[in-house]
Enzyme design. Sequence first.
Site: not given
Ligand code: URA
Length: 431
Positions: A82, A161, A168, A183
């Site tokens: 990732h 999320d 957020r 997240s």
């Molecule tokens: N990428 C994500 O998947 N989550 C975050 O909070 C910030 C960047």
Amino acid sequence: MTMIEIIEAKKQGKPLSEEMIRFFIQGYTKGDIPDYQASALLMAIYFQGMTDEESTFLALAMRDSGDVLDLSDIDGIKVDKHSTGGVGDKISFIVGPMVAHFGLKLAKMSGRGLGHTGGTIDKLESIKGLKIEQTEDEFKKQVKDHHLSIIGQSGVIAPADKKLYALRDVTATVNSMPLIASSIMSKKLASGADIIVLDVKVGDGAFMKTTEEAQTLARLMVEIGKLANKKMIAVLTNMDEPLGHFVGNAHEIHEAVQTLLGKGPEDINHIASTLVAHLLIQSNVYQDFDIAYDACRHALSKGLAFPYFKRMVEDQEGDSDMLLDMPKYFATDNVQIKAKKSGYIHQIEALKVGQAAMLLGAGRQKKEDHIDYYVGIELHKKVGDFVDEGDDLLTIYHHQKGLNEAMKLLEEAYHLSSDVKEVQYIIDTVQ
Ligand code: URA
């Protein structure tokens, strides 16, 4: 248990239990907990922080809000990679075939791009016919038979999320380390891999602007992964200039293919080989990092991993004949930007290059925007190179859209100096 008790506990800086975190995530996902209470908790987390254990509970609760891929019926070691997102980042298209060549299996679900960083899936779709949607059975069969598949996110991955991230975004609570780390990891932990390598980008074009921030994020993500029983490594890599020489969808596939054929630039060769070498060590294919790294460089220089990429494209019904002929598909209108004076390239602001590519149509400003797969930017000179006045710095391949604004950004992106600048591609490793 009530949401008020949970907010009160975090407000006072007390750690939340797994039960409290699951109560919050399940209730919020179902719509039983209102945005105002979730916002209050997010703000309390923002100021009070979370322990590694709490961050792990949060990542796991968000993971469990959606589908979790079970790869246990596929033999062998399953790995995932990732990136936290950068400009010109085509490393997955090199790491995937390389791990496949070494006998590991990469089952990767990726997202589309938004903003100045391109999306893995969008880049793959520049290959005509390539299907990025598969059923779970098709996806697993491809990984079983040919060790490699990269598809779009299927099913519902970590919906908690998604909902929380949107909240957020409008409550100024995005940039909290435990919230960012949980997240990202909630989605990675849904992928079913045994070993995960994280490429944490640092610099102007990255989410993390400083080494210290990136180290904190990397350490936390590694801890979350380990507490969730995964083998983890994070490598911090430089995003003070775009990766490689090409930015854009077909352009980046072209550069990935060239790298797989042994003709890649040093930054990409080095970063991809480092990430794969770590995976080979973690999976016990090699015991010594330097030997693993040399084997990776050898595989790249001899083109040993390319057949795995070609096979993946064919498995996903893409036109693999295009791979060796990608420049033929690039937008034919092109314009060069030239150096206004002589000197060493000191910086190429990755953010501006990414924004310029987006304005040309290579990326999306809004989720609904359409992508032009064949526009892009070729950087002829990179940080550390010397240029004479009038030399070509870059070529823009365009279809007129956004050209003037993109040119302005790209002219501003290059910074020259009289001193040569050393470039460090890998900044740190956290494991
Ligand atoms: N990428 C994500 O998947 N989550 C975050 O909070 C910030 C960047």
